[in-house]
Design a protein around this motif. Structure first.
Motif, PDB file in Angstrom:
ATOM      1  N   PHE A 126       0.815  -1.228   0.000  1.00  0.00           N
ATOM      2  CA  PHE A 126       0.000   0.000   0.000  1.00  0.00           C
ATOM      3  C   PHE A 126       0.843   1.271   0.000  1.00  0.00           C
ATOM      4  O   PHE A 126       0.621   2.175  -0.797  1.00  0.00           O
ATOM      5  CB  PHE A 126      -0.927   0.026   1.219  1.00  0.00           C
ATOM      6  N   SER A 127       1.803   1.349   0.925  1.00  0.00           N
ATOM      7  CA  SER A 127       2.515   2.616   1.072  1.00  0.00           C
ATOM      8  C   SER A 127       3.461   2.859  -0.103  1.00  0.00           C
ATOM      9  O   SER A 127       3.996   3.946  -0.251  1.00  0.00           O
ATOM     10  CB  SER A 127       3.286   2.644   2.383  1.00  0.00           C
ATOM     11  N   MET A 129       2.343   2.148  -3.254  1.00  0.00           N
ATOM     12  CA  MET A 129       1.476   2.272  -4.432  1.00  0.00           C
ATOM     13  C   MET A 129       0.658   3.546  -4.360  1.00  0.00           C
ATOM     14  O   MET A 129       0.106   3.844  -3.317  1.00  0.00           O
ATOM     15  CB  MET A 129       0.462   1.114  -4.479  1.00  0.00           C
ATOM     16  N   PRO A 130       0.526   4.285  -5.473  1.00  0.00           N
ATOM     17  CA  PRO A 130      -0.432   5.387  -5.467  1.00  0.00           C
ATOM     18  C   PRO A 130      -1.856   4.827  -5.339  1.00  0.00           C
ATOM     19  O   PRO A 130      -2.133   3.728  -5.833  1.00  0.00           O
ATOM     20  CB  PRO A 130      -0.237   6.062  -6.821  1.00  0.00           C
ATOM     21  N   THR A 131      -2.748   5.571  -4.663  1.00  0.00           N
ATOM     22  CA  THR A 131      -4.110   5.076  -4.434  1.00  0.00           C
ATOM     23  C   THR A 131      -4.817   4.732  -5.736  1.00  0.00           C
ATOM     24  O   THR A 131      -5.526   3.729  -5.815  1.00  0.00           O
ATOM     25  CB  THR A 131      -4.926   6.125  -3.654  1.00  0.00           C
ATOM     26  N   THR A 134      -4.130   1.198  -6.824  1.00  0.00           N
ATOM     27  CA  THR A 134      -4.857   0.193  -6.053  1.00  0.00           C
ATOM     28  C   THR A 134      -6.315   0.173  -6.485  1.00  0.00           C
ATOM     29  O   THR A 134      -6.910  -0.889  -6.658  1.00  0.00           O
ATOM     30  CB  THR A 134      -4.766   0.524  -4.553  1.00  0.00           C
ATOM     31  N   THR A 135      -6.901   1.379  -6.664  1.00  0.00           N
ATOM     32  CA  THR A 135      -8.322   1.468  -7.002  1.00  0.00           C
ATOM     33  C   THR A 135      -8.615   0.786  -8.326  1.00  0.00           C
ATOM     34  O   THR A 135      -9.629   0.114  -8.491  1.00  0.00           O
ATOM     35  CB  THR A 135      -8.755   2.939  -7.077  1.00  0.00           C
TER      36      THR A 135
ATOM     37  N   ALA B 187      -0.088  -1.041   7.631  1.00  0.00           N
ATOM     38  CA  ALA B 187       0.841  -1.106   6.496  1.00  0.00           C
ATOM     39  C   ALA B 187       0.958   0.244   5.799  1.00  0.00           C
ATOM     40  O   ALA B 187       1.648   0.360   4.797  1.00  0.00           O
ATOM     41  CB  ALA B 187       0.385  -2.178   5.506  1.00  0.00           C
ATOM     42  N   GLY B 188       0.260   1.268   6.324  1.00  0.00           N
ATOM     43  CA  GLY B 188       0.367   2.599   5.735  1.00  0.00           C
ATOM     44  C   GLY B 188      -0.593   2.827   4.583  1.00  0.00           C
ATOM     45  O   GLY B 188      -0.339   3.666   3.735  1.00  0.00           O
ATOM     46  N   GLY B 189      -1.707   2.075   4.541  1.00  0.00           N
ATOM     47  CA  GLY B 189      -2.649   2.226   3.444  1.00  0.00           C
ATOM     48  C   GLY B 189      -3.626   3.368   3.673  1.00  0.00           C
ATOM     49  O   GLY B 189      -3.895   3.739   4.807  1.00  0.00           O
ATOM     50  N   THR B 190      -4.149   3.938   2.569  1.00  0.00           N
ATOM     51  CA  THR B 190      -5.238   4.898   2.687  1.00  0.00           C
ATOM     52  C   THR B 190      -6.544   4.112   2.800  1.00  0.00           C
ATOM     53  O   THR B 190      -6.595   2.932   2.447  1.00  0.00           O
ATOM     54  CB  THR B 190      -5.323   5.808   1.446  1.00  0.00           C
ATOM     55  N   SER B 192      -9.139   4.316   0.993  1.00  0.00           N
ATOM     56  CA  SER B 192      -9.582   3.839  -0.326  1.00  0.00           C
ATOM     57  C   SER B 192      -8.847   2.569  -0.722  1.00  0.00           C
ATOM     58  O   SER B 192      -9.437   1.657  -1.296  1.00  0.00           O
ATOM     59  CB  SER B 192      -9.331   4.891  -1.402  1.00  0.00           C
ATOM     60  N   GLN B 193      -7.549   2.522  -0.437  1.00  0.00           N
ATOM     61  CA  GLN B 193      -6.791   1.311  -0.767  1.00  0.00           C
ATOM     62  C   GLN B 193      -7.321   0.115   0.017  1.00  0.00           C
ATOM     63  O   GLN B 193      -7.530  -0.966  -0.534  1.00  0.00           O
ATOM     64  CB  GLN B 193      -5.309   1.512  -0.426  1.00  0.00           C
ATOM     65  N   ARG B 196     -10.749  -0.948  -1.361  1.00  0.00           N
ATOM     66  CA  ARG B 196     -10.713  -1.579  -2.668  1.00  0.00           C
ATOM     67  C   ARG B 196     -10.174  -3.009  -2.592  1.00  0.00           C
ATOM     68  O   ARG B 196     -10.743  -3.926  -3.160  1.00  0.00           O
ATOM     69  CB  ARG B 196      -9.842  -0.735  -3.607  1.00  0.00           C
ATOM     70  N   LEU B 197      -9.074  -3.180  -1.866  1.00  0.00           N
ATOM     71  CA  LEU B 197      -8.386  -4.472  -1.922  1.00  0.00           C
ATOM     72  C   LEU B 197      -8.951  -5.495  -0.931  1.00  0.00           C
ATOM     73  O   LEU B 197      -8.937  -6.686  -1.204  1.00  0.00           O
ATOM     74  CB  LEU B 197      -6.884  -4.266  -1.648  1.00  0.00           C
TER      75      LEU B 197
END
Ligand code: ATP
Ligand code: MG
Lengths: 275, 275
Positions: A126-127, A129-131, A134-135, B187-190, B192-193, B196-197
């Motif tokens: 995640f950190s 990858m740009p959002t 992932t979307t 893990a530092g995800g937003t 939205s991430q 989505r996942l």
């Protein structure tokens, strides 16, 4: 059986964020909104590349301490520093970036049961990858490759397209370790990683963690409530009691009396895992 | 020998905390319900008038119609194909459009997938408004706006479906265990991430079964929408009713029943495959 030291190819091909980092807590106090003081003026430094056990009774503040280190819990006062990141000062994007450099493993594995093993491990990217990527479900080739290598290093590559919910407890925890390794972290936190596992599996997961510490040189902090696991797999032990550090010394030579001092009661059979 | 167990039993007598009394509350709830029922069925107090006498007086009317409905007139069948097809098209298109819109809306309406409270409240408020308006009101207004035909019917179905699918799916997200979210955050995800996942695959089964349910409801509702000129088999129902052809009417009802049962079967198959 999945001892990472027997897989030399896993070594070196997954560089950490930038070598191992130290973890510093300076006079950290955590008071939850309900008034419970879970950590009281805790100051300690974990050296880069150390493997440290945090032991203490239920409610002593072990989880709270691990969570303040990656900013899941904010300290009420005091400061937390992990390598170059002043974690307790960070917000938003900077905090997410810091968390990306800190891997975490949970007692309950915390996998999305209906998602594939691959997608669960991809969470570790995640950190990086740009959002929008992932979307749209567009992982780069490099992200995919990193996930595959992480799964391979814990012996879970053959399950990559299985649903996470269809795995055994030990397999789930290995996928969770692979998820954390996919982050290419500099520090690894583990909150009671073997408390939901049977003894042989618990030993092999602890061995995996020790191997990660040895071969990748990651700084590892692991919460444990079983004294024999702390002695066998870690080099240093920090004892917590009611939110305060009451022991800090070598793990292997910690005596039963030391544990009794940490626990504040005689050692019992359930404090040991056995074989 | 005999002494030891006896004394340990005597010592072990545990102090059970007093069980809270629940019967006064149960009694209170029953009393309130009884009073409310009595009040709402008392015309003098503005309650609904439940005139059992009317049923007795007019039962021959009803019996006559029911008798006709029990002998379906199959000669009407050829005339039903075209409107039935239109109904099916409206139902599928309406369910598909609302299903696509429901994905982001459900994630925004649930707490675990949208921690932003004001935003979440706004989404929920709009959905409550959409749900509060009866489908026939939508259809009547839309027929006046865009004219008689399938289009106002489809828009009505989309609005109706969004209301129920988003409500039920977001409630499923709210009540599901979301430990995997914490791993994504660590893990530092937003958000939205993470959604989505991991949240999306976790929500899949609830989502699919609600969309199938909305498809089934659409077939039934479009039978009524025809009454106000919004297309589909309802137009034919209105016509047959106008001519008192209850035997033909029952043929149409049987057709709708068969379609609904078929959708139900398909939905069961889908759900089983997703489990
Ligand atoms: N989110 C929270 N809100 C309020 N109080 C909390 C919260 N989390 C933990 N606590 C309280 O803080 C104290 C320390 O909890 P913590 O979870 O850190 O202990 P622990 O050592 O990890 O225990 P265990 O071994 O049971 O996991 C406990 O008294 C607990 O009840
Ligand atoms: Mg804990």
């Amino acid at each position: 059986m999945n001892d990472l030291t027997t897989r030399p190819e896993a070594e070196g091909d997954m560089p950490s964020a930038s070598g191992p980092w130290p973890v510093e807590l300076d006079d950290v106090t955590v008071r939850y909104p309900n008034g419970v003081v879970a950590l009281k003026n805790v100051s300690l430094t974990v050296g880069a590349g150390e493997m440290v056990a945090v032991v203490g009774l239920s409610g002593s503040g072990k989880s709270t301490m691990i969570r303040t280190i990656n900013g899941l819990v904010a300290p009420t006062s005091g400061s937390v520093r992990v390598g170059p990141h002043a974690v307790s000062e960070l917000r938003g994007r900077a905090l997410r970036h810091a968390r990306g450099d800190i891997g975490m493993i949970f007692q309950g594995f915390n996998l999305a049961d209906r998602a594939s093993v691959f997608h669960n491990a991809l969470v570790g990217r995640f950190s990086h990858m740009p959002t929008w990527r992932t979307t749209l479900g567009l992982a780069t080739e490099a992200d995919r490759a990193m996930v595959m290598r992480s799964l391979d290093s814990v012996g879970m590559l053959e399950k990559v397209w299985h649903r996470a919910g269809a795995l055994s407890g030990g397999q789930k925890q290995r996928v969770a370790i692979a998820r954390a390794l996919s982050q290419e972290p500099a520090v690894m936190l583990a909150d009671e990683p073997v408390a939901s596992l049977d003894p042989p599996t618990a030993h092999s997961v602890m061995a995996d963690l020790a191997a990660i510490n040895a071969s990748r040189g990651l700084t590892v902090l692991v919460n444990l409530h079983l004294m024999d696991l702390a002695r066998q797999y870690t080099t240093r032990m920090i004892g917590l009691r009611a939110g305060e550090v009451v022991y800090d010394g070598p793990a292997a030579s910690a005596t039963d009396a030391d544990f009794e001092a940490i626990y504040g009661r005689p050692v019992q059979a359930r404090d040991r895992l056995g074989e | 020998m005999t002494q030891a167990p006896a004394s340990s039993v005597a010592k072990a007598a545990p102090q059970v905390p007093p069980k809270p009394r629940t019967w006064p509350r149960t009694l209170g709830i029953v009393a309130v319900l009884a009073v409310l029922t009595a009040l709402t069925a008392t015309p003098a107090l503005g309650g609904v008038e439940i005139d059992l006498g009317a049923i007795a007086k007019n039962w021959t009317n009803g019996a006559d119609r029911i008798g006709k409905m029990l002998t379906p007139d199959l000669s009407v069948l050829p005339r039903t194909w075209q409107p039935l097809l239109e109904t099916l098209q409206m139902a599928v298109v309406g369910a598909a459009i609302s299903a696509a819109l429901a994905i982001p809306l459900s994630l925004w309406a649930a707490r675990p997938t949208n921690p932003n409270a004001p935003f979440r409240a706004a989404v929920r408020f709009v959905l409550n408004v959409i749900r509060a308006v009866p489908d026939l009101v939508y259809a009547t207004i839309l027929v006046a706006m865009v004219g008689v035909g399938a289009l106002p019917g489809v828009i009505t179905l989309v609005l109706f479906d969004i209301g129920i699918v988003v409500k039920l799916v977001s409630e499923a997200i709210d009540s599901a265990d979301a430990a995997y979210m914490e791993a994504g955050r660590a893990a530092g995800g937003t958000q939205s991430q993470i959604n989505r996942l991991t949240a999306l695959p976790q929500t899949w089964p609830a989502y699919v079964s609600q969309v199938m349910y909305s498809l089934e409801l659409n077939v039934r509702i479009s039978a009524i929408l025809g009454l106000v000129g919004a297309g589909g088999i309802g137009r034919l129902i209105d016509e047959m009713r106008g001519f008192y052809r209850y035997d033909a009417l029952s043929t149409i009802v049987l057709e709708i029943l068969i379609v609904v049962v078929l959708i139900e079967l398909a939905s069961n198959v889908l759900r089983k495959r997703l489990r």
